[in-house]
Design a protein around this motif. Structure first.
Motif, PDB file in Angstrom:
ATOM      1  N   HIS A   1       0.834  -1.208   0.000  1.00 16.40           N
ATOM      2  CA  HIS A   1       0.000   0.000   0.000  1.00 16.40           C
ATOM      3  C   HIS A   1       0.861   1.247   0.000  1.00 16.40           C
ATOM      4  N   LEU A   2       1.918   1.260   0.806  1.00 17.39           N
ATOM      5  CA  LEU A   2       2.805   2.419   0.861  1.00 17.39           C
ATOM      6  C   LEU A   2       3.415   2.706  -0.509  1.00 17.39           C
ATOM      7  N   LEU A   3       3.804   1.669  -1.217  1.00 11.94           N
ATOM      8  CA  LEU A   3       4.393   1.850  -2.550  1.00 11.94           C
ATOM      9  C   LEU A   3       3.403   2.517  -3.508  1.00 11.94           C
ATOM     10  N   HIS A   4       2.118   2.273  -3.286  1.00 12.43           N
ATOM     11  CA  HIS A   4       1.103   2.866  -4.162  1.00 12.43           C
ATOM     12  C   HIS A   4       0.753   4.309  -3.786  1.00 12.43           C
ATOM     13  N   GLN A   5       1.271   4.787  -2.663  1.00  9.30           N
ATOM     14  CA  GLN A   5       0.964   6.156  -2.247  1.00  9.30           C
ATOM     15  C   GLN A   5       1.920   7.181  -2.844  1.00  9.30           C
ATOM     16  N   VAL A   6       2.999   6.717  -3.446  1.00  9.66           N
ATOM     17  CA  VAL A   6       4.018   7.625  -3.993  1.00  9.66           C
ATOM     18  C   VAL A   6       4.212   7.296  -5.475  1.00  9.66           C
ATOM     19  N   PRO A   7       4.120   8.282  -6.354  1.00 12.19           N
ATOM     20  CA  PRO A   7       4.230   8.028  -7.799  1.00 12.19           C
ATOM     21  C   PRO A   7       5.688   7.912  -8.259  1.00 12.19           C
ATOM     22  N   TYR A   8       6.416   7.000  -7.654  1.00 13.52           N
ATOM     23  CA  TYR A   8       7.839   6.875  -7.982  1.00 13.52           C
ATOM     24  C   TYR A   8       8.036   6.188  -9.333  1.00 13.52           C
ATOM     25  N   GLU A   9       9.161   6.479  -9.939  1.00 11.74           N
ATOM     26  CA  GLU A   9       9.552   5.867 -11.205  1.00 11.74           C
ATOM     27  C   GLU A   9      11.041   5.552 -11.160  1.00 11.74           C
ATOM     28  N   ASP A  10      11.498   4.795 -12.130  1.00  5.06           N
ATOM     29  CA  ASP A  10      12.931   4.552 -12.230  1.00  5.06           C
ATOM     30  C   ASP A  10      13.652   5.874 -12.486  1.00  5.06           C
ATOM     31  N   VAL A  11      14.806   6.027 -11.888  1.00  8.88           N
ATOM     32  CA  VAL A  11      15.596   7.248 -12.080  1.00  8.88           C
ATOM     33  C   VAL A  11      16.938   6.874 -12.708  1.00  8.88           C
ATOM     34  N   PRO A  12      17.586   7.834 -13.355  1.00  3.76           N
ATOM     35  CA  PRO A  12      18.873   7.529 -13.993  1.00  3.76           C
ATOM     36  C   PRO A  12      19.922   7.081 -12.966  1.00  3.76           C
ATOM     37  N   HIS A  13      20.707   6.119 -13.349  1.00  3.53           N
ATOM     38  CA  HIS A  13      21.817   5.657 -12.521  1.00  3.53           C
ATOM     39  C   HIS A  13      23.079   5.594 -13.374  1.00  3.53           C
ATOM     40  N   GLU A  14      24.153   6.054 -12.812  1.00  2.49           N
ATOM     41  CA  GLU A  14      25.427   5.924 -13.508  1.00  2.49           C
ATOM     42  C   GLU A  14      25.882   4.466 -13.466  1.00  2.49           C
ATOM     43  N   ASP A  15      26.480   4.022 -14.552  1.00  2.25           N
ATOM     44  CA  ASP A  15      27.022   2.670 -14.578  1.00  2.25           C
ATOM     45  C   ASP A  15      28.142   2.546 -13.546  1.00  2.25           C
ATOM     46  N   ILE A  16      28.119   1.460 -12.812  1.00  4.70           N
ATOM     47  CA  ILE A  16      29.124   1.243 -11.776  1.00  4.70           C
ATOM     48  C   ILE A  16      30.156   0.248 -12.290  1.00  4.70           C
ATOM     49  N   THR A  17      31.403   0.639 -12.254  1.00  5.90           N
ATOM     50  CA  THR A  17      32.488  -0.258 -12.633  1.00  5.90           C
ATOM     51  C   THR A  17      33.496  -0.286 -11.500  1.00  5.90           C
ATOM     52  N   LEU A  18      34.034  -1.446 -11.242  1.00  4.83           N
ATOM     53  CA  LEU A  18      35.019  -1.600 -10.180  1.00  4.83           C
ATOM     54  C   LEU A  18      36.394  -1.166 -10.701  1.00  4.83           C
ATOM     55  N   PRO A  19      37.013  -0.146 -10.088  1.00  6.25           N
ATOM     56  CA  PRO A  19      38.321   0.305 -10.579  1.00  6.25           C
ATOM     57  C   PRO A  19      39.405  -0.736 -10.304  1.00  6.25           C
ATOM     58  N   GLU A  20      40.450  -0.665 -11.111  1.00  4.47           N
ATOM     59  CA  GLU A  20      41.564  -1.588 -10.926  1.00  4.47           C
ATOM     60  C   GLU A  20      42.311  -1.258  -9.641  1.00  4.47           C
ATOM     61  N   ARG A  21      42.700  -2.275  -8.927  1.00  4.59           N
ATOM     62  CA  ARG A  21      43.496  -2.108  -7.711  1.00  4.59           C
ATOM     63  C   ARG A  21      44.890  -1.624  -8.080  1.00  4.59           C
ATOM     64  N   VAL A  22      45.373  -0.595  -7.370  1.00  2.41           N
ATOM     65  CA  VAL A  22      46.725  -0.083  -7.598  1.00  2.41           C
ATOM     66  C   VAL A  22      47.703  -0.862  -6.733  1.00  2.41           C
ATOM     67  N   PHE A  23      48.689  -1.441  -7.372  1.00  2.00           N
ATOM     68  CA  PHE A  23      49.693  -2.222  -6.652  1.00  2.00           C
ATOM     69  C   PHE A  23      50.997  -1.426  -6.556  1.00  2.00           C
ATOM     70  N   ASN A  24      51.514  -1.315  -5.371  1.00  2.00           N
ATOM     71  CA  ASN A  24      52.800  -0.657  -5.129  1.00  2.00           C
ATOM     72  C   ASN A  24      53.814  -1.741  -4.800  1.00  2.00           C
ATOM     73  N   PRO A  25      54.804  -1.922  -5.645  1.00  2.00           N
ATOM     74  CA  PRO A  25      55.766  -3.013  -5.410  1.00  2.00           C
ATOM     75  C   PRO A  25      56.566  -2.835  -4.120  1.00  2.00           C
ATOM     76  N   ASP A  26      56.610  -1.609  -3.610  1.00  2.00           N
ATOM     77  CA  ASP A  26      57.391  -1.366  -2.392  1.00  2.00           C
ATOM     78  C   ASP A  26      56.559  -1.524  -1.115  1.00  2.00           C
TER      79      ASP A  26
END
Length: 306
Positions: free
Chosen positions: A265-290
């Motif tokens: 019922h609560l979900l029907h009380q608000v006229p929500y819609e899908d909203v834009p989302h930025e694509d999520i990508t996992l960044p490469e791990r930075v390795f420090n040899p030292d």
């Protein structure tokens, strides 16, 4: 409510989430306490079979996925939502609030459960201590009991005079209209259970050491004053059920159905819609040899007992 999946569809994410979290949800659902055998028989007799557990979990997860979409819409559009949960003690308000917030961002969705007013707060404008908890843009606030304490427990227990209660009834419709005019979406729920059901739930709490904390002297007095609470509830509905903020009654004897019905019922009380989302990508791990990870002292670790 924007339904992206039908009741008959079984998307992969749902099956994966169900398999991954069934233990957590099952733990939350362990509601049958270690009661005496006699009370156990009475409790089971008073509760015919509810929704099958697996069906309940599947439906709950679908609704919680929609709640995430609602949360994202509120955050994206800087909407303001207030949901009030009222009802008799043990009526199930806490259970549905827990399921609503279970998978949401606590920075966006906040639960407010205020204690009894301090001596200073008792001298303030009645609504003053609630106002700081109202939402800013992009927030949802769930009130686990609210300013309706005045026409409920405060009135029945004699903590407010009849003049104060009358002033409350005069003020609250305009107060809520002000909230709505300010852009707040206000939804009010009353959880309703029968006299017999409340008695059973109180007996459960008395005999279950994990739930005894939920019982206060005020709760026990509510049993004595059942009829007074009923009259207070009826007058509250009659005088505060306004078009801008109507009351919605949730039948609460069946906890599982009450949770699902309220969330849907609560979900029907608000006229929500899908909203834009930025694509999520996992960044490469930075390795420090030292870099060499240091070994920390064993006394810093929590003992592995389990």
């Amino acid at each position: 409510m924007n339904k992206s999946t039908t009741e008959t569809e079984r998307p992969d994410w749902l099956e994966a989430e169900l398999a991954d979290t069934i233990d957590e949800d099952y733990e939350l659902e362990l509601s049958e306490p270690a009661l005496s055998e006699e009370i156990r028989k009475i409790y089971r007799k008073a509760h015919p079979a509810s929704i099958p557990r697996l069906e309940y979990f599947r439906t709950l997860l679908r609704l919680q996925a929609e709640l995430i979409k609602l949360q994202d819409w509120v955050s994206y559009h800087k909407e303001k939502v207030v949901v009030i949960f009222e009802g008799r003690d043990s009526a199930g308000k806490g259970g549905v609030i827990k399921r609503i917030t279970q998978r949401l961002n606590p920075r966006i969705v906040k639960v407010v459960a205020l204690p009894a007013p301090s001596d200073r707060e008792k001298t303030q404008w009645y609504f003053q201590r609630y106002v700081p908890h109202l939402p800013a843009g992009g927030e949802i606030v769930l009130f686990d009991r609210s300013w309706y304490n005045r026409s409920g427990v405060e009135r029945v227990m004699g903590f407010a005079t009849e003049d104060q209660v009358e002033q409350f009834f005069h003020d609250v419709p305009e107060f809520e209209r002000m909230l709505v005019r300010s852009g707040i979406r206000l939804v009010k729920y009353w959880f309703s259970i029968t006299d017999e059901e409340q008695q059973m739930r109180f007996l459960v709490r008395i005999h279950d050491p994990l739930k005894q904390w939920k019982l206060s002297p005020m709760d026990l007095q509510s049993r004595v004053r059942w009829e007074a609470y009923t009259k207070a509830k009826e007058e509250t509905f009659a005088r505060t059920n306004i078009p801008e903020a109507p009351w919605y009654i949730v039948e609460g004897n069946d906890k599982k159905r009450a949770r699902l019905n309220c969330i849907d019922h609560l979900l029907h009380q608000v006229p929500y819609e899908d909203v834009p989302h930025e694509d999520i990508t996992l960044p490469e791990r930075v390795f420090n040899p030292d870099y060499e990870r240091k070994v920390l002292p064993p006394e810093l670790y929590v003992p592995s007992k389990y």
